[in-house]
Design an enzyme around this catalytic site. Structure first.
Site, PDB file in Angstrom:
ATOM      1  N   VAL A  86       0.854  -1.194   0.000  1.00 39.27           N
ATOM      2  CA  VAL A  86       0.000   0.000   0.000  1.00 39.27           C
ATOM      3  C   VAL A  86       0.888   1.241   0.000  1.00 39.27           C
ATOM      4  O   VAL A  86       1.704   1.448   0.894  1.00 39.27           O
ATOM      5  CB  VAL A  86      -0.947   0.018   1.206  1.00 39.27           C
ATOM      6  CG1 VAL A  86      -1.816   1.278   1.173  1.00 39.27           C
ATOM      7  CG2 VAL A  86      -1.821  -1.233   1.221  1.00 39.27           C
ATOM      8  N   LYS A  87       0.704   2.064  -1.019  1.00 42.47           N
ATOM      9  CA  LYS A  87       1.529   3.253  -1.208  1.00 42.47           C
ATOM     10  C   LYS A  87       0.821   4.453  -0.578  1.00 42.47           C
ATOM     11  O   LYS A  87      -0.294   4.804  -0.957  1.00 42.47           O
ATOM     12  CB  LYS A  87       1.744   3.469  -2.711  1.00 42.47           C
ATOM     13  CG  LYS A  87       2.909   4.348  -3.103  1.00 42.47           C
ATOM     14  CD  LYS A  87       3.076   4.272  -4.622  1.00 42.47           C
ATOM     15  CE  LYS A  87       4.222   5.113  -5.117  1.00 42.47           C
ATOM     16  NZ  LYS A  87       4.282   5.082  -6.603  1.00 42.47           N
TER      17      LYS A  87
END
Length: 217
Positions: A86-87
């Site tokens: 997850v960025k």
């Protein structure tokens, strides 16, 4: 050093994968838009397709900027595939989100890093990756390599597990310099990776070998 490709283009991802050197993929909303991908369902399906091509970490960026929405969106992204990272953007609520996902055992990549202080905060919050943007620093006449060096020193001083993922790569020399400094990962357009293959003496030598082989019949 790991090689990630920075794109949402499936053909480029497959080409990099076929080279046998690809370790992962990073994407962002701009890259998705460039491929004409829009809408939540289409974006999630595209990430799933990338995960089926590449057996490595795939950074999927949240579009939200508030803690509650980043948590909701990040949980949905992480549910796509075990390889999803997850960025999260480098903002105050982003740091809180990094800690939340770290506590849940979900991998994260903190993006839009432009200072050593930002990288330190992200590492303290448990980010698996920090993404300093080299090319964008170069654009404002700041040497992005100095930032990589600073982060490397800090992370080594305190034995952080967080990996330095050098982003906004613009040239083969960016890649080489990152390797010399000790970046853990580079994420690059395919062209910059392929340009590592090129050298005029290699071309000249190969042409001579081919010519000599013809003389041998």
């Amino acid at each position: 050093m790991k090689f990630f490709i920075d794109t949402a283009n499936l053909e480029q991802i497959k080409e990099a994968q076929d080279l046998g050197i690809l370790d992962g993929v990073t994407t962002n909303p701009s890259l998705m838009a460039k491929e004409g991908i829009s809408g939540k369902e289409a974006i999630l399906n595209h990430y799933k397709t990338i995960c089926e091509i590449v057996d490595g970490d795939i950074s999927a960026e949240v579009l939200s900027t508030t803690y509650e929405e980043m948590i909701k969106e990040g949980d949905e992204l992480a549910a796509i595939h075990p390889n999803i990272v997850v960025k999260i953007p480098m903002i105050k609520d982003g740091i809180k989100a990094l800690k939340y996902f770290s506590n849940k055992g979900i991998k994260t990549n903190c993006t839009l890093i432009f200072s050593a202080g930002q990288a330190l905060l992200a590492a303290k919050a448990g980010a698996n990756y920090v993404s300093p943007f080299l090319g964008r620093l170069d654009d404002i006449s700041v040497d992005g390599m100095n930032l990589i060096e600073e982060i490397r020193i800090i992370f080594d001083n305190y034995m952080f597990d967080t990996e330095i993922l050098a982003a906004s790569i613009r040239s083969p020399m960016h890649i080489i310099n990152c390797a010399k400094i000790g970046a853990d990962v580079i994420t690059s357009p395919l062209d910059s990776i392929l340009n590592l293959l090129n050298h005029p003496l290699t071309d000249k030598g190969l042409a001579q070998f081919v010519a000599d082989a013809k003389k041998l019949g």
